[in-house]
Design a protein around this motif. Structure first.
Motif, PDB file in Angstrom:
ATOM      1  N   LEU A 386       0.681  -1.186  -0.098  1.00 44.68           N
ATOM      2  CA  LEU A 386       0.111  -0.060   0.022  1.00 44.68           C
ATOM      3  C   LEU A 386       0.831   1.112  -0.028  1.00 44.68           C
ATOM      4  O   LEU A 386       0.638   2.473  -0.555  1.00 44.68           O
ATOM      5  CB  LEU A 386      -0.919   0.074   1.268  1.00 44.68           C
ATOM      6  N   ARG A 387       1.935   1.347   0.837  1.00 43.66           N
ATOM      7  CA  ARG A 387       2.711   2.581   0.875  1.00 43.66           C
ATOM      8  C   ARG A 387       3.318   2.484  -0.799  1.00 43.66           C
ATOM      9  O   ARG A 387       3.595   3.864  -1.123  1.00 43.66           O
ATOM     10  CB  ARG A 387       3.998   2.297   1.807  1.00 43.66           C
ATOM     11  N   ALA A 388       3.807   1.751  -1.193  1.00 38.50           N
ATOM     12  CA  ALA A 388       4.557   1.754  -2.488  1.00 38.50           C
ATOM     13  C   ALA A 388       3.425   2.044  -3.515  1.00 38.50           C
ATOM     14  O   ALA A 388       3.636   3.056  -4.320  1.00 38.50           O
ATOM     15  CB  ALA A 388       5.081   0.332  -3.020  1.00 38.50           C
ATOM     16  N   THR A 389       2.197   1.677  -3.384  1.00 41.12           N
ATOM     17  CA  THR A 389       1.096   2.145  -4.287  1.00 41.12           C
ATOM     18  C   THR A 389       0.952   3.554  -4.321  1.00 41.12           C
ATOM     19  O   THR A 389       0.974   4.502  -5.020  1.00 41.12           O
ATOM     20  CB  THR A 389      -0.024   1.406  -4.332  1.00 41.12           C
ATOM     21  N   HIS A 390       0.907   3.857  -2.662  1.00 44.32           N
ATOM     22  CA  HIS A 390       0.856   5.588  -2.707  1.00 44.32           C
ATOM     23  C   HIS A 390       1.873   6.397  -3.351  1.00 44.32           C
ATOM     24  O   HIS A 390       1.761   7.415  -3.835  1.00 44.32           O
ATOM     25  CB  HIS A 390       0.522   5.883  -1.194  1.00 44.32           C
ATOM     26  N   TRP A 391       2.851   5.802  -3.195  1.00 48.44           N
ATOM     27  CA  TRP A 391       4.438   6.696  -3.629  1.00 48.44           C
ATOM     28  C   TRP A 391       4.146   6.785  -5.217  1.00 48.44           C
ATOM     29  O   TRP A 391       4.419   7.669  -5.887  1.00 48.44           O
ATOM     30  CB  TRP A 391       5.373   5.788  -3.109  1.00 48.44           C
ATOM     31  N   LEU A 392       3.596   5.514  -5.813  1.00 50.33           N
ATOM     32  CA  LEU A 392       3.590   5.612  -7.275  1.00 50.33           C
ATOM     33  C   LEU A 392       2.369   6.504  -7.815  1.00 50.33           C
ATOM     34  O   LEU A 392       2.578   6.929  -8.681  1.00 50.33           O
ATOM     35  CB  LEU A 392       3.187   4.154  -7.790  1.00 50.33           C
ATOM     36  N   GLY A 393       1.477   6.684  -6.905  1.00 51.41           N
ATOM     37  CA  GLY A 393       0.391   7.406  -7.197  1.00 51.41           C
ATOM     38  C   GLY A 393       0.893   8.851  -7.266  1.00 51.41           C
ATOM     39  O   GLY A 393       0.527   9.846  -8.167  1.00 51.41           O
ATOM     40  N   LYS A 394       1.940   9.465  -6.319  1.00 52.73           N
ATOM     41  CA  LYS A 394       2.137  10.602  -6.479  1.00 52.73           C
ATOM     42  C   LYS A 394       2.891  10.852  -7.477  1.00 52.73           C
ATOM     43  O   LYS A 394       3.048  11.936  -8.110  1.00 52.73           O
ATOM     44  CB  LYS A 394       3.049  10.760  -5.160  1.00 52.73           C
ATOM     45  N   VAL A 395       3.773   9.778  -8.013  1.00 53.87           N
ATOM     46  CA  VAL A 395       4.476   9.924  -9.041  1.00 53.87           C
ATOM     47  C   VAL A 395       3.757  10.174 -10.464  1.00 53.87           C
ATOM     48  O   VAL A 395       3.934  11.131 -11.459  1.00 53.87           O
ATOM     49  CB  VAL A 395       5.358   8.731  -9.364  1.00 53.87           C
ATOM     50  N   ALA A 396       2.871   9.508 -10.491  1.00 55.57           N
ATOM     51  CA  ALA A 396       1.539   9.416 -11.614  1.00 55.57           C
ATOM     52  C   ALA A 396       0.894  10.962 -11.539  1.00 55.57           C
ATOM     53  O   ALA A 396       0.689  11.501 -12.792  1.00 55.57           O
ATOM     54  CB  ALA A 396       0.481   8.576 -11.528  1.00 55.57           C
TER      55      ALA A 396
END
Length: 415
Positions: A386-396
């Protein structure tokens, strides 16, 4: 000065054929020669092809047989000619295709210039709204079972060029070099993977199916892409009668219907309230079935339409899995974008043409694999997906153009 040759083949045609082969790329044949190796001595290699073809002394080498898996299970044999033979075949294809192309049926879409699978899907969707029934059929091992005598009869009907006829006959007889090292003679079929094979297969099926349909079932429109086709019928009885006629016709032409992939389907929607067991079919990587759709007034209705098939989704997810992104922690997210965007672009352009929301399952799977990569690359993200997904969402959110599916609005949650 060149000795006069019995066959007049322009040298420019051979050069143009090589350029087409180079654009298409492809694996080496039985001689192990790559396109780059061939090009290292291009002038001499092309001269040898021209000289042998012009003198009638060109004989194709055995075709390398490569077994490749099918999406639906099992495998099929693909023929890989040498680079030299691909150039020679392209010379014939570029001469033959302009002669036979004008006679082909407008609803034949496979391996033809200016025609595509997307066009076949579009016309099929429209006709499913106009006709209640579809006969979906597939020809078993078309490329392996084409009758040589019947094919050459069709070729001779349209072609009087002696060297084109000579080399087509030689290619039809060229043996297979099997994976176990044995050489297998060929008495029927034209290798799937050969440069000239698609044109020859289309010519064969033009007479075996397309022209026959126009002659005997002109009231039933169809769309054919190589050996995969659907026919639209007004009634179930029409479809059943056509199926029986088609089985007989294929037998007459030395072919056989694949009965596992031949079905009669009812195109059910809101205007067709009857219930039947078969209300879906697959065609060119799409599944046609009743789907929930929305009008401009935000009202929902059931519409018979195509979307990417489950089989195609499974194949795409398998491809993404095989990228093994999580092991590429030495790469940046920009590196991954450059590596995989070309494939993602192709999927979106093809499978996103109709009911594209069904493709989102695959695109979200790509993001899950990207998040898995981020977990491996950054220690601060290693504690959970979940933490990695949130990080990726910020990159997107910061770089929405980085991945093509992010540009469509399919992005990981930013948190």
């Amino acid at each position: 000065m060149d000795t006069p040759k019995p066959y007049k083949i322009p040298k420019k045609l051979v050069m143009d054929a090589f350029r087409r082969v180079k654009e298409n790329q492809g694996a080496p044949g039985i001689d192990g020669q790559s396109i780059e190796m061939f090009e290292a001595d291009l002038k001499n290699n092309l001269y040898r092809i021209w000289n042998r073809m012009s003198s009638g002394s060109y004989f194709p080498p055995p075709v390398k047989a490569v077994e490749i898996p099918k999406k639906a299970g099992g495998s099929r044999m693909l023929g890989v000619p040498t680079v030299t033979d691909r150039v020679a075949q392209m010379v014939v294809k570029m001469t033959l295709e302009p002669v036979v192309e004008p006679i082909f049926h407008p609803d034949s879409y496979g391996y033809r210039p200016g025609r595509s699978a997307i066009q076949a899907l579009g016309v099929t969707r429209r006709r499913c709204w106009q006709y209640d029934w579809v006969l979906e059929f597939d020809i078993k091992g078309l490329f392996d079972n084409i009758d040589h005598d019947l094919l050459m009869r069709a070729v001779r009907w349209h072609v009087d060029n002696p060297w084109v006829l000579l080399y087509i006959e030689r290619w039809l007889k060229a043996p297979f070099h099997m994976p176990d090292g044995t050489v297998k003679a060929r008495v029927k079929g034209t290798p799937q993977g050969g440069v000239v094979s698609p044109v020859l297969a289309n010519l064969f099926l033009h007479y075996a199916f397309d022209a026959w349909m126009s002659r005997t079932h002109a009231d039933k429109p169809f769309a054919r892409y190589a050996d995969d086709a659907v026919v639209h019928c007004r009634t179930q009885a029409d479809a059943e009668g056509l199926k029986a006629d088609l089985e007989a016709r294929m037998t007459e032409c030395g072919l056989e219907l694949n009965l596992d992939k031949t079905r009669i389907v009812y195109c059910q929607d809101d205007d067709r309230g009857q219930a039947y067991s078969n209300t879906s079919f697959d065609f060119l990587g799409y599944t046609f079935r009743p789907r929930r759709s929305k009008t401009g007034e935000d009202r929902y209705f059931i519409n018979f339409s195509p979307a990417v098939s489950r089989k195609a989704q499974t194949a795409m997810r398998r491809t993404v899995h095989d990228w093994r992104m999580h092991l590429k922690s030495d790469k940046t997210v920009e590196d991954l974008s450059r590596m995989f965007n070309p494939v993602i672009r192709g999927w979106i352009q093809y499978y996103g043409r109709f009911y594209k929301s069904e493709l989102y399952h695959v695109l979200r799977y790509i993001d899950r694999q990207l998040a898995r990569w981020a977990k491996r690359k950054y220690k601060k993200l290693a504690r959970g997906q979940l933490r990695a997904t949130h990080w990726l969402g910020k990159v997107a959110r910061r770089q929405p153009a980085l991945f093509l599916h992010w540009q469509m609005g399919v992005r990981p949650a930013a948190g």
